[in-house]
Write an enzyme that holds these catalytic residues in place. Structure first.
Site, PDB file in Angstrom:
ATOM      1  N   ARG A   1       1.228  -1.632  -0.374  1.00 19.76           N
ATOM      2  CA  ARG A   1      -0.022   0.116  -0.057  1.00 19.76           C
ATOM      3  C   ARG A   1       0.682   0.986  -0.250  1.00 19.76           C
ATOM      4  O   ARG A   1       2.004   1.687   1.288  1.00 19.76           O
ATOM      5  CB  ARG A   1      -0.640   0.107   1.056  1.00 19.76           C
ATOM      6  CG  ARG A   1      -1.743   1.105   1.368  1.00 19.76           C
ATOM      7  CD  ARG A   1      -2.922   1.019   2.102  1.00 19.76           C
ATOM      8  NE  ARG A   1      -3.547  -0.108   2.111  1.00 19.76           N
ATOM      9  CZ  ARG A   1      -4.986   0.224   1.760  1.00 19.76           C
ATOM     10  NH1 ARG A   1      -5.458   1.587   1.456  1.00 19.76           N
ATOM     11  NH2 ARG A   1      -5.525  -0.426   1.303  1.00 19.76           N
ATOM     12  N   GLY A   2       0.584   2.637  -0.781  1.00 21.14           N
ATOM     13  CA  GLY A   2       1.594   3.168  -0.759  1.00 21.14           C
ATOM     14  C   GLY A   2       0.434   5.136  -0.237  1.00 21.14           C
ATOM     15  O   GLY A   2      -1.031   4.385  -0.404  1.00 21.14           O
ATOM     16  N   ARG A   3       0.552   6.127  -0.915  1.00 23.63           N
ATOM     17  CA  ARG A   3      -0.283   7.274  -0.438  1.00 23.63           C
ATOM     18  C   ARG A   3      -1.593   7.121  -1.335  1.00 23.63           C
ATOM     19  O   ARG A   3      -2.093   7.941  -0.696  1.00 23.63           O
ATOM     20  CB  ARG A   3       0.663   8.502  -0.554  1.00 23.63           C
ATOM     21  CG  ARG A   3       1.539   8.845   0.474  1.00 23.63           C
ATOM     22  CD  ARG A   3       1.827   9.752   0.134  1.00 23.63           C
ATOM     23  NE  ARG A   3       2.093  10.049  -0.806  1.00 23.63           N
ATOM     24  CZ  ARG A   3       2.543  11.723  -1.417  1.00 23.63           C
ATOM     25  NH1 ARG A   3       2.108  12.846  -0.776  1.00 23.63           N
ATOM     26  NH2 ARG A   3       3.213  11.886  -2.443  1.00 23.63           N
ATOM     27  N   PHE A   4      -1.536   6.599  -2.665  1.00 28.92           N
ATOM     28  CA  PHE A   4      -2.482   6.625  -3.284  1.00 28.92           C
ATOM     29  C   PHE A   4      -3.188   5.598  -4.112  1.00 28.92           C
ATOM     30  O   PHE A   4      -3.269   5.623  -5.627  1.00 28.92           O
ATOM     31  CB  PHE A   4      -2.080   8.313  -4.536  1.00 28.92           C
ATOM     32  CG  PHE A   4      -1.486   9.578  -4.205  1.00 28.92           C
ATOM     33  CD1 PHE A   4      -2.524   9.841  -3.483  1.00 28.92           C
ATOM     34  CD2 PHE A   4      -0.284   9.897  -4.553  1.00 28.92           C
ATOM     35  CE1 PHE A   4      -2.126  11.521  -3.298  1.00 28.92           C
ATOM     36  CE2 PHE A   4       0.234  10.427  -3.626  1.00 28.92           C
ATOM     37  CZ  PHE A   4      -0.342  11.236  -2.868  1.00 28.92           C
TER      38      PHE A   4
ATOM     39  N   THR B   1      -3.034   0.568  -4.070  1.00 32.72           N
ATOM     40  CA  THR B   1      -2.789  -0.249  -3.518  1.00 32.72           C
ATOM     41  C   THR B   1      -2.004  -1.721  -4.570  1.00 32.72           C
ATOM     42  O   THR B   1      -1.570  -0.657  -5.661  1.00 32.72           O
ATOM     43  CB  THR B   1      -3.985  -1.132  -2.912  1.00 32.72           C
ATOM     44  OG1 THR B   1      -4.551  -1.023  -4.368  1.00 32.72           O
ATOM     45  CG2 THR B   1      -4.743  -0.291  -1.882  1.00 32.72           C
TER      46      THR B   1
ATOM     47  N   ASP C   1      13.701   7.302  -9.171  1.00 34.55           N
ATOM     48  CA  ASP C   1      12.972   7.338  -7.940  1.00 34.55           C
ATOM     49  C   ASP C   1      13.743   5.526  -7.876  1.00 34.55           C
ATOM     50  O   ASP C   1      13.377   4.918  -6.382  1.00 34.55           O
ATOM     51  CB  ASP C   1      11.976   6.873  -7.512  1.00 34.55           C
ATOM     52  CG  ASP C   1      11.315   7.295  -5.667  1.00 34.55           C
ATOM     53  OD1 ASP C   1      12.258   8.128  -5.158  1.00 34.55           O
ATOM     54  OD2 ASP C   1      10.114   6.819  -6.150  1.00 34.55           O
TER      55      ASP C   1
END
Length: 285
Positions: free
Chosen positions: A21-24, A26, A143
């Protein structure tokens, strides 16, 4: 890119449990209806991105195209997470990618601390091979960090998450503050135009972390980290680096070089004696 979003996705794949899961969005396990083969599906919601930063939304909407360019056969490195299918609608982007059941490098270093040179050199060789492959295809990852360095079930390194990646057509310079503070290159922080060698700087930070368990440019806040990155004073504290070879330090200096014209490319990293010898004794050349 297939239109129809989640409905089209569910016609071709059985969606399983959440594995990230990330900020924006899944990441969920999924299985191809036709073959039963296991994959992962990364789903990014557009609404939060639209509210947070239009640049992030634009990157999410182009991720499938850039990722496909980076991972499409033939000749792609086996160390790049492959994109197998993409689905998009007004609400979300869904990318079906290789499943990496072996965890990530951040978890590995967190659990074990410093890695032996032979292991770190082998991992850096795989990461540099992934970056060299991307750069030959005109893709900068932008990144590179331990969280995005993944492992499959057999322990093979795979570079993943192309959410910040950019295509540099014909060697065109890139702009924009993207990446993660500890790992971002000084020319990015300074707001200058930059090229794909920002990935080599980030990989150099990853190598430093593998060999020391720490980052070379620390800080309590993003502003402090950026200030440290801009100074670019690379140090090897004796207590931490006493047992690290001169060859490894030489490679880090060449990767973490503020002068971009003198900074190694990913291909040069692969040819460095420390990488060629996989961290073993080797005359400097």
């Amino acid at each position: 890119m297939t239109s129809g979003g989640e409905l089209a996705l569910r016609q071709e794949y059985v969606i399983g449990d959440e594995i990230g899961r990330g900020r924006f969005g899944t990441v969920r396990r999924c299985y191809a209806v036709a073959t039963g083969e296991a994959f992962a599906v990364k789903s990014t919601l557009k609404a939060p991105l639209r509210e947070a930063d239009p640049l992030d939304l634009a990157l999410a909407e182009q991720e499938s195209k850039v990722h496909l360019l980076a991972s499409a056969s033939p000749g792609v490195s086996p160390h790049v997470v492959a994109l197998h299918a993409a689905f998009e609608d007004a609400d979300a982007v869904h990318l079906v990618i290789d499943i990496c059941a072996g965890g990530d490098l951040f978890s590995l270093v967190s659990a074990r601390g410093r890695l032996p040179e032979a292991e770190a050199a082998d991992l850096m060789a795989q990461l540099a091979a992934a970056l060299a492959s991307c750069h030959r295809r005109g893709v900068a990852h932008r990144d590179v960090k331990p969280d995005n360095v993944l492992f499959d079930a057999r322990g093979v390194l795979k570079l993943g998450d192309f959410g910040s990646a950019e295509w540099f057509a014909g060697g065109q310079p890139m702009t924009g503050l993207v990446g993660t503070p500890y790992y971002v290159a000084p020319e990015v922080v300074a707001g200058r135009e930059y090229n794909e060698k920002v990935d080599v700087w980030s990989a150099g930070v990853v190598l430093y972390m593998m060999l020391s368990g720490t980052v070379p440019f620390p800080g309590a806040t993003a502003a402090e980290i950026f200030e440290c990155v801009l100074r670019g004073n690379l140090r090897f504290p004796p207590r931490t680096f006493a047992s690290v070879s001169p060859e490894a330090k030489d490679l880090m200096r060449r990767m973490l070089c503020r002068d971009v014209s003198r900074r190694f490319s990913a291909d040069q990293v692969l040819r460095h004696p420390w990488i060629v010898s996989r961290g073993g004794p080797s005359p400097m050349g």
